[in-house]
Write a protein that holds these residues in place. Structure first.
Motif: not given
Length: 266
Positions: A99-120
């Motif tokens: 992908f050329e970009a990603a969005i995450c709208v009002f869902s970041l607080h439901h994702i854990s562990p966040l460091d792994i998700a951001l790496g993905e």
């Protein structure tokens, strides 16, 4: 994901929709041609995915909740530019640089562990500049919502679920993102999507059970006794006008939410 949205997928769209002003800012921050391929992480029922697809973008929405995705499928049937995929943010089922970009709208607080998700996200959304646009509230912002006056336990839980501003920025840097920018977002009375603080200037909306059912804090974090007592006190204060003082006391200049934008280091 920290929260199971399956019980709410079928009714979520009755109070949640893509707000036009929020969509305008997402488009501004993406700053990509309309045929770009974008990943929507934690897309839920696909409201912002569908709105971007309607404007010519190629969108893939990913979410862990089958019920949410079921509600989104009608939107993907109406627009072939929107595709949906069930998956974990921490184990995205896509090849590198898909992908050329990603969005995450009002869902970041439901994702854990966040460091792994951001790496993905940085792994799969690294084509071109690898733009990332997040709309969220920090723990510092959420802790200032006047809702805590009526629902202190619920709001303490909500605040603790959010990342601190510095923690999020550090996490993005560790995932390889640079050119980070933060744009405060203040809730307006004309807001079209009824998320947690949408009633900042319209406190009466919280008296509507249908609206509370579409807000995870009310639906999943509220103690019944506190909820009942808080709603009674809120109703009285709305009737007497005392709510205006409560709202005024919570005013701040730091934003109720924030857009966080970043690009990958090449």
């Amino acid at each position: 994901m920290k929260t199971n949205y399956d019980p709410y997928g079928s009714t979520y769209d009755s109070t949640r929709k893509a707000d036009r002003w929020i969509l305008k800012r997402i488009l501004h921050h993406l700053s990509l041609s309309a045929d770009s391929l974008i990943l929507d992480v934690g897309c839920g029922t696909g409201n912002y995915s569908a709105a971007l697809a309607d404007r010519g973008y190629q969108i893939v929405g990913v979410d862990i909740s089958e019920a949410m995705l079921a509600a989104a499928r009608g939107k993907s049937l109406r627009n072939p530019r929107l595709q949906l995929c069930r998956g974990e943010a921490c184990a995205l089922p896509f090849a590198p640089a898909s992908f050329e970009a990603a969005i995450c709208v009002f869902s970041l607080h439901h994702i854990s562990p966040l460091d792994i998700a951001l790496g993905e996200v940085s792994r799969v959304a690294s084509r071109g500049m690898g733009r990332l646009v997040i709309l969220t509230s920090s723990s510092e912002q959420t802790s200032k919502f006047w809702l805590k006056h009526y629902f202190p336990i619920m709001m303490e839980r909500s605040s603790s679920q959010m990342m601190g501003h510095d923690e999020l920025i550090q996490g993005l840097r560790q995932a390889g993102y640079r050119d980070l920018a933060v744009e405060p977002f203040m809730v307006s009375p004309s807001l079209e999507e009824l998320f947690l603080y949408a009633g900042k200037h319209r406190p009466q909306i919280y008296l509507d059970q249908r609206i509370r059912a579409g807000i995870s804090s009310f639906a999943m974090m509220a103690e019944q006794d506190e909820l009942s007592d808080g709603l009674q006190r809120l109703s009285r204060d709305i009737e007497s006008g005392a709510i205006e003082n409560v709202i005024a006391a919570a005013e701040n200049n730091e934003g109720d939410y924030m857009f966080v934008t970043a690009k990958l280091t090449k």
